[in-house]
Design a protein around this motif. Structure first.
Motif, PDB file in Angstrom:
ATOM      1  N   SER A 206      47.495  43.623  39.546  1.00 50.10           N
ATOM      2  CA  SER A 206      47.705  42.273  39.445  1.00 50.10           C
ATOM      3  C   SER A 206      46.984  41.359  40.458  1.00 50.10           C
ATOM      4  CB  SER A 206      49.091  41.959  39.074  1.00 50.10           C
ATOM      5  OG  SER A 206      49.577  42.596  37.960  1.00 50.10           O
ATOM      6  N   MET A 207      47.251  41.889  41.729  1.00 48.04           N
ATOM      7  CA  MET A 207      46.704  41.190  42.898  1.00 48.04           C
ATOM      8  C   MET A 207      45.268  41.109  42.935  1.00 48.04           C
ATOM      9  SD  MET A 207      49.481  42.005  46.108  1.00 48.04           S
ATOM     10  CE  MET A 207      49.175  43.774  46.178  1.00 48.04           C
TER      11      MET A 207
ATOM     12  N   LYS B  46      43.303  41.216  40.568  1.00 51.69           N
ATOM     13  CA  LYS B  46      42.686  40.357  39.532  1.00 51.69           C
ATOM     14  C   LYS B  46      43.109  38.761  40.060  1.00 51.69           C
ATOM     15  CE  LYS B  46      42.621  39.092  34.569  1.00 51.69           C
ATOM     16  NZ  LYS B  46      40.974  39.060  34.520  1.00 51.69           N
ATOM     17  N   PHE B  47      44.355  38.626  40.444  1.00 47.86           N
ATOM     18  CA  PHE B  47      44.815  37.177  40.759  1.00 47.86           C
ATOM     19  C   PHE B  47      44.797  36.765  42.329  1.00 47.86           C
ATOM     20  CE2 PHE B  47      46.530  38.679  36.509  1.00 47.86           C
ATOM     21  CZ  PHE B  47      46.100  37.723  35.636  1.00 47.86           C
ATOM     22  N   ALA B  48      44.961  37.770  42.952  1.00 46.70           N
ATOM     23  CA  ALA B  48      45.056  37.362  44.581  1.00 46.70           C
ATOM     24  C   ALA B  48      44.357  38.415  45.284  1.00 46.70           C
ATOM     25  CB  ALA B  48      46.550  37.528  44.904  1.00 46.70           C
ATOM     26  N   PRO B  49      43.077  38.485  45.075  1.00 50.61           N
ATOM     27  CA  PRO B  49      42.240  39.454  45.690  1.00 50.61           C
ATOM     28  C   PRO B  49      42.205  39.340  47.109  1.00 50.61           C
ATOM     29  CG  PRO B  49      40.656  37.434  44.638  1.00 50.61           C
ATOM     30  CD  PRO B  49      42.318  37.393  44.226  1.00 50.61           C
ATOM     31  N   ARG B  50      42.389  38.205  47.867  1.00 46.39           N
ATOM     32  CA  ARG B  50      42.365  38.315  49.201  1.00 46.39           C
ATOM     33  C   ARG B  50      43.524  39.058  49.835  1.00 46.39           C
ATOM     34  NH1 ARG B  50      40.920  31.889  51.020  1.00 46.39           N
ATOM     35  NH2 ARG B  50      39.001  32.006  50.251  1.00 46.39           N
ATOM     36  N   ILE B  51      44.783  38.856  49.160  1.00 49.23           N
ATOM     37  CA  ILE B  51      45.902  39.646  49.480  1.00 49.23           C
ATOM     38  C   ILE B  51      45.774  41.168  49.327  1.00 49.23           C
ATOM     39  CG2 ILE B  51      48.374  40.024  49.051  1.00 49.23           C
ATOM     40  CD1 ILE B  51      48.621  37.206  48.309  1.00 49.23           C
ATOM     41  N   HIS B  52      45.126  41.444  47.862  1.00 47.34           N
ATOM     42  CA  HIS B  52      44.601  42.961  47.764  1.00 47.34           C
ATOM     43  C   HIS B  52      43.888  43.252  48.807  1.00 47.34           C
ATOM     44  CE1 HIS B  52      42.602  46.188  45.713  1.00 47.34           C
ATOM     45  NE2 HIS B  52      43.916  46.062  45.050  1.00 47.34           N
ATOM     46  N   LYS B  53      42.715  42.906  49.261  1.00 46.32           N
ATOM     47  CA  LYS B  53      41.710  43.259  49.921  1.00 46.32           C
ATOM     48  C   LYS B  53      42.538  43.487  51.399  1.00 46.32           C
ATOM     49  CE  LYS B  53      37.492  42.409  52.287  1.00 46.32           C
ATOM     50  NZ  LYS B  53      36.149  41.442  52.313  1.00 46.32           N
TER      51      LYS B  53
ATOM     52  N   CYS C 161      46.551  50.180  46.458  1.00 52.10           N
ATOM     53  CA  CYS C 161      45.495  49.139  46.712  1.00 52.10           C
ATOM     54  C   CYS C 161      44.073  49.504  47.218  1.00 52.10           C
ATOM     55  CB  CYS C 161      46.107  48.058  47.550  1.00 52.10           C
ATOM     56  SG  CYS C 161      47.196  46.821  46.740  1.00 52.10           S
TER      57      CYS C 161
END
Length: 302
Positions: A171-172, A174-181, A49
């Motif tokens: 995938s995160m 693209k689809f869950a950028p806040r969680i990825h960040k 990440c």
């Protein structure tokens, strides 16, 4: 004393403490060793990440380190196999094993280029995921199982473990950028997960050592000493190659700091179990070097 300052001072001692505790409670590890693959998965996810697709660039730095990791491992194995299969496998796994998931964290603490090393960590793990099923199938001690069956079994375990964290990270993004960040900003968590992993795998390795007959002590001693030579050699070569590419810290950590949790698991699962002594000893060698580096860095900062 501020909590952040206290954590900073305790970090160099956390890894030795985890190893010492694992040795003390080694009998307990059979109840928690099943957690090792999940901890490896979590560490890889956190590391992956850290790098966005824009930052992912396979540079000369990555290819030089990867060449030493793959070609170097096979070369050393080819030389040592004429003396001892167990020694050859132990040396091989210490070199072939991918970069530690906590390496970017240590690199950042030492002042190195974190994205560059995180990128190499991805390349290193992908390479091991692709090559390990073939290599381990040829090295497998069980010759009663067909090549295809062994290859399939190893592939089904190794490839998802090493590649699914990368797929999930992308995938995160693209689809869950806040969680990825949020995960990308918590890279230090890998360090603590690594400490827990060390507690488990060191304890498991100690249990294995204690179950071995006394006749195996000379071979285990050779494996432990050889892993120390390999560890120092990889830190040295990585530092030289990294300096050539403009980042000696990332180079040293990228080549010298190994995912020993994964290495021990692979040794016990796919190679001769006694070869796990080499990566188990490597834990002590590399964490001694890391602790010294962190201590010197902290001393210079004050």
């Amino acid at each position: 004393m501020k909590l952040s300052l206290m954590r900073q001072r305790l970090k160099p001692w956390l890894l030795p403490a985890a190893m010492a505790t694992g040795i003390m409670f080694h009998d307990f590890m059979k109840h928690v060793e099943f957690l090792a693959p999940y901890l490896i998965f979590a560490m890889l996810l956190i590391t992956f990440c850290k790098v966005t697709p824009k930052e992912f660039k396979a540079t000369r730095f990555s290819w030089l380190l990867l060449s030493v990791q793959i070609i170097g491992a096979l070369t050393v194995y080819s030389i040592l196999i004429t003396f001892s299969n167990d020694i050859a496998q132990g040396a091989f796994i210490c070199i072939f094993c991918p970069t530690a998931t906590a390496a970017p964290v240590i690199t950042g603490m030492l002042g190195g280029n974190v994205p560059r090393l995180a990128t190499f960590s991805i390349i290193s793990n992908i390479s091991v995921a692709i090559l390990s099923p073939v290599i381990f199938t040829f090295m497998s001690p069980d010759r009663d199982i067909s090549f295809f069956d062994t290859f399939s079994t190893i592939s089904l375990k190794m490839i998802p473990l090493l590649l699914l964290p990368l797929v999930l990270a992308l995938s995160m993004l693209k689809f869950a950028p806040r969680i990825h960040k949020a995960i990308s900003q918590k890279q230090s968590i890998s360090f603590y997960i690594w400490a827990i992993s060390l507690f488990i795998v060191v304890g498991r390795a100690v249990s294995f050592i204690m179950d071995e007959p006394s006749q195996a002590i000379p071979e285990m001693t050779v494996l432990a000493i050889l892993s120390g030579i390999i560890c120092c050699g990889q830190f040295y070569i990585g530092r030289k190659l990294g300096n050539y590419c403009g980042d000696k810290i990332a180079g040293a950590q990228g080549l010298g700091q190994k995912n020993t949790v994964l290495a021990i698991w692979m040794s016990i699962t796919y190679l001769q179990p006694i070869t796990s002594i080499a990566p188990a000893a490597y834990i002590a060698w590399q964490n001694t070097i890391n602790s010294i580096q962190l201590y010197i860095k902290a001393k210079r900062s004050h």
